[in-house]
Design a protein around this motif. Structure first.
Motif, PDB file in Angstrom:
ATOM      1  N   LYS A  13       9.941   7.356  79.872  1.00 25.20           N
ATOM      2  CA  LYS A  13       8.930   8.340  80.251  1.00 25.20           C
ATOM      3  C   LYS A  13       9.611   9.543  80.892  1.00 25.20           C
ATOM      4  O   LYS A  13      10.516   9.402  81.710  1.00 25.20           O
ATOM      5  CB  LYS A  13       7.948   7.722  81.246  1.00 25.20           C
ATOM      6  N   LEU A  14       9.188  10.726  80.490  1.00 25.39           N
ATOM      7  CA  LEU A  14       9.714  11.946  81.100  1.00 25.39           C
ATOM      8  C   LEU A  14       9.215  12.075  82.528  1.00 25.39           C
ATOM      9  O   LEU A  14       8.054  11.780  82.826  1.00 25.39           O
ATOM     10  CB  LEU A  14       9.241  13.185  80.337  1.00 25.39           C
ATOM     11  N   ASP A  15      10.089  12.523  83.382  1.00 28.55           N
ATOM     12  CA  ASP A  15       9.699  12.859  84.737  1.00 28.55           C
ATOM     13  C   ASP A  15       8.692  14.010  84.666  1.00 28.55           C
ATOM     14  O   ASP A  15       8.823  14.910  83.821  1.00 28.55           O
ATOM     15  CB  ASP A  15      10.948  13.285  85.515  1.00 28.55           C
ATOM     16  N   ASP A  16       7.688  13.994  85.516  1.00 25.15           N
ATOM     17  CA  ASP A  16       6.648  15.026  85.482  1.00 25.15           C
ATOM     18  C   ASP A  16       7.218  16.440  85.619  1.00 25.15           C
ATOM     19  O   ASP A  16       6.761  17.370  84.966  1.00 25.15           O
ATOM     20  CB  ASP A  16       5.599  14.779  86.574  1.00 25.15           C
ATOM     21  N   GLU A  17       8.235  16.613  86.463  1.00 22.62           N
ATOM     22  CA  GLU A  17       8.850  17.934  86.646  1.00 22.62           C
ATOM     23  C   GLU A  17       9.561  18.380  85.368  1.00 22.62           C
ATOM     24  O   GLU A  17       9.509  19.551  84.990  1.00 22.62           O
ATOM     25  CB  GLU A  17       9.833  17.884  87.816  1.00 22.62           C
ATOM     26  N   LEU A  19       8.792  17.396  82.285  1.00 20.18           N
ATOM     27  CA  LEU A  19       7.740  17.711  81.312  1.00 20.18           C
ATOM     28  C   LEU A  19       7.164  19.100  81.563  1.00 20.18           C
ATOM     29  O   LEU A  19       6.988  19.885  80.620  1.00 20.18           O
ATOM     30  CB  LEU A  19       6.627  16.665  81.372  1.00 20.18           C
ATOM     31  N   LYS A  20       6.928  19.421  82.828  1.00 22.10           N
ATOM     32  CA  LYS A  20       6.397  20.748  83.175  1.00 22.10           C
ATOM     33  C   LYS A  20       7.350  21.849  82.713  1.00 22.10           C
ATOM     34  O   LYS A  20       6.927  22.856  82.140  1.00 22.10           O
ATOM     35  CB  LYS A  20       6.168  20.839  84.679  1.00 22.10           C
ATOM     36  N   GLU A  21       8.665  21.660  82.944  1.00 22.54           N
ATOM     37  CA  GLU A  21       9.665  22.654  82.523  1.00 22.54           C
ATOM     38  C   GLU A  21       9.753  22.760  81.004  1.00 22.54           C
ATOM     39  O   GLU A  21      10.026  23.831  80.465  1.00 22.54           O
ATOM     40  CB  GLU A  21      11.042  22.296  83.099  1.00 22.54           C
ATOM     41  N   MET A  23       7.306  22.073  78.700  1.00 24.82           N
ATOM     42  CA  MET A  23       6.063  22.391  77.993  1.00 24.82           C
ATOM     43  C   MET A  23       6.088  23.710  77.223  1.00 24.82           C
ATOM     44  O   MET A  23       5.661  23.747  76.067  1.00 24.82           O
ATOM     45  CB  MET A  23       4.854  22.341  78.937  1.00 24.82           C
TER      46      MET A  23
END
Length: 100
Positions: A13-17, A19-21, A23
């Protein structure tokens, strides 16, 4: 019951931070970084910026940072690098053996 995942060697799973970078590059700025059109140049710039950030984080030079598509490519790159480096060292040692 809490979800537990034990197959991180297959995918993680990608770290949320992260994924945000990522997107913008998954949805809008998805150009081929090796191309010359605007989307490609934007992607190339993003890759080079990421390379600089990683290098700085691990006290390396940007040209020492290689991005690969996955584990197998990473393993092969590391093995080839070690083999190439050892080949150079072996040649140097052989040359010393035959010098008067």
């Amino acid at each position: 019951m809490k979800h537990m995942y034990f197959d991180n060697s297959a995918t993680t799973k990608l770290d949320d931070e992260v994924l945000k970078e990522m997107m913008p590059y998954l949805t809008e700025e998805y150009g081929n970084a090796s191309s010359i059109y605007k989307l490609g140049r934007n992607s190339r710039s993003a890759v080079e910026n990421a390379r600089e950030k990683v290098a700085k984080a691990i006290n390396a030079e940007p040209e020492e940072i290689y991005f690969t598509s996955g584990g197998t490519e990473s393993d092969n790159t590391a093995i080839r690098g070690i083999a190439y480096n050892n080949k150079k060292e072996i040649k140097e040692q052989e040359q010393k053996m035959y010098l008067p």
